[in-house]
Design a protein around this motif. Sequence first.
Motif, PDB file in Angstrom:
ATOM      1  N   PHE A  55       0.853  -1.463  -0.024  1.00 36.54           N
ATOM      2  CA  PHE A  55       0.214   0.029  -0.622  1.00 36.54           C
ATOM      3  C   PHE A  55       0.461   1.005   0.023  1.00 36.54           C
ATOM      4  N   SER A  56       1.491   1.589  -0.956  1.00 36.93           N
ATOM      5  CA  SER A  56       3.680   2.275  -0.086  1.00 36.93           C
ATOM      6  C   SER A  56       2.642   3.688  -0.127  1.00 36.93           C
ATOM      7  N   PRO A  57       1.312   4.120  -1.603  1.00 34.90           N
ATOM      8  CA  PRO A  57       0.945   5.405  -1.931  1.00 34.90           C
ATOM      9  C   PRO A  57       0.092   6.009  -0.348  1.00 34.90           C
ATOM     10  N   LEU A  58      -0.057   4.408  -0.015  1.00 32.38           N
ATOM     11  CA  LEU A  58      -1.478   4.813   0.964  1.00 32.38           C
ATOM     12  C   LEU A  58      -0.354   5.478   2.128  1.00 32.38           C
ATOM     13  N   TYR A  62      -1.459   8.392   4.967  1.00 38.66           N
ATOM     14  CA  TYR A  62      -2.515   8.278   5.498  1.00 38.66           C
ATOM     15  C   TYR A  62      -2.164   6.418   6.201  1.00 38.66           C
ATOM     16  N   ILE A  63      -1.784   5.415   6.055  1.00 40.25           N
ATOM     17  CA  ILE A  63      -1.864   4.607   7.324  1.00 40.25           C
ATOM     18  C   ILE A  63      -0.990   5.320   8.303  1.00 40.25           C
ATOM     19  N   ARG A  64       0.353   5.748   7.840  1.00 38.22           N
ATOM     20  CA  ARG A  64       1.780   6.154   9.090  1.00 38.22           C
ATOM     21  C   ARG A  64       0.656   7.203   9.819  1.00 38.22           C
ATOM     22  N   PRO A  65       0.499   7.933   9.684  1.00 41.86           N
ATOM     23  CA  PRO A  65       0.639   9.554  10.738  1.00 41.86           C
ATOM     24  C   PRO A  65      -0.769   8.330  11.177  1.00 41.86           C
ATOM     25  N   GLY A  82       7.633   9.855   6.275  1.00 39.11           N
ATOM     26  CA  GLY A  82       7.894   9.058   5.596  1.00 39.11           C
ATOM     27  C   GLY A  82       8.634   7.330   6.315  1.00 39.11           C
ATOM     28  N   TYR A  83       9.605   6.465   4.441  1.00 36.88           N
ATOM     29  CA  TYR A  83       9.535   5.142   5.140  1.00 36.88           C
ATOM     30  C   TYR A  83      10.634   4.920   6.026  1.00 36.88           C
ATOM     31  N   GLU A  84      11.151   4.619   7.249  1.00 32.33           N
ATOM     32  CA  GLU A  84      11.495   4.126   8.083  1.00 32.33           C
ATOM     33  C   GLU A  84      11.772   5.172   9.241  1.00 32.33           C
TER      34      GLU A  84
END
Length: 192
Positions: A55-58, A62-65, A82-84
Motif C-alpha cells: 500500500f505504498s502510496p497510502l 494516511y496509514i503511518r499517521p 516517511g519510510y523508516e
Amino acid sequence: MGKKNSLAYKALVNVGLNFSEEEYGDITFTRAITRALKGVCKAILLKYCMYSVIFSPLNYRYIRPRLWRIMGAKVDKRAFIGYEVWMDFNHAELIEIGEGAHITNRCLLLCHQRDLKNYFVGDDSTKLPYTKKKIKIGKGVMVGMDTVIMPGVTIGEGAIIGAGSLITKDIPSWTIASGRPAKVIKEIPKRN
C-alpha cells in the motif's frame, strides 16, 4: 504501586537485567507484563510503519499517521511520515506533529534521555533516571532525511530542517536550520 525495590524489580535484576532503579524500582509484575505487552504491540505497528511497501502510496499520508495516532502520538491527518522513521513509541503521547508537517525518511524522534545532572566519576550510567520531554513539530514543517530530534524540542511553523541535522534546541517559525547541532542559517522572507 509497590514499594521501592519491589519483588519484580529485584527479580529482574537477579536474572541479570540492568534497569534504572529510579524508573523501575517500584514496578509490579502486573505492570511489567502490561508494559511489555503494550511495547510489543507498538513495536509491531512501528515496524510496519517503517518498512512496509505494501500500500505504498497510502503509507506516507494516511496509514503511518493513523498508526502513530493509535500508538498515542498527536499527528494531524494531513501530516506526512516517511519510510523508516523511528519514534519513541513508549512515550508516543509526548509527540505532536502539526498539519501538513513532513517528516522525511530515516528520521528519529526521541522523547527521553538519561538525566546526567547527578552523574559523577565512578557512577553506573545505566542506573541514571530518564528525563521525558515533549516534541512539537509545527504546521507545515519540513524535516530533512536522517534528522534526529531530541527531547523537549519545538520546531515552529513553516520551518525547514536540513538533512542529517541534530535538533537539540527549539527552532523558530519560518526559518531554515541545519547542522549537528542544528543552527538557524536563514530566516524565510515574507512574500511582497
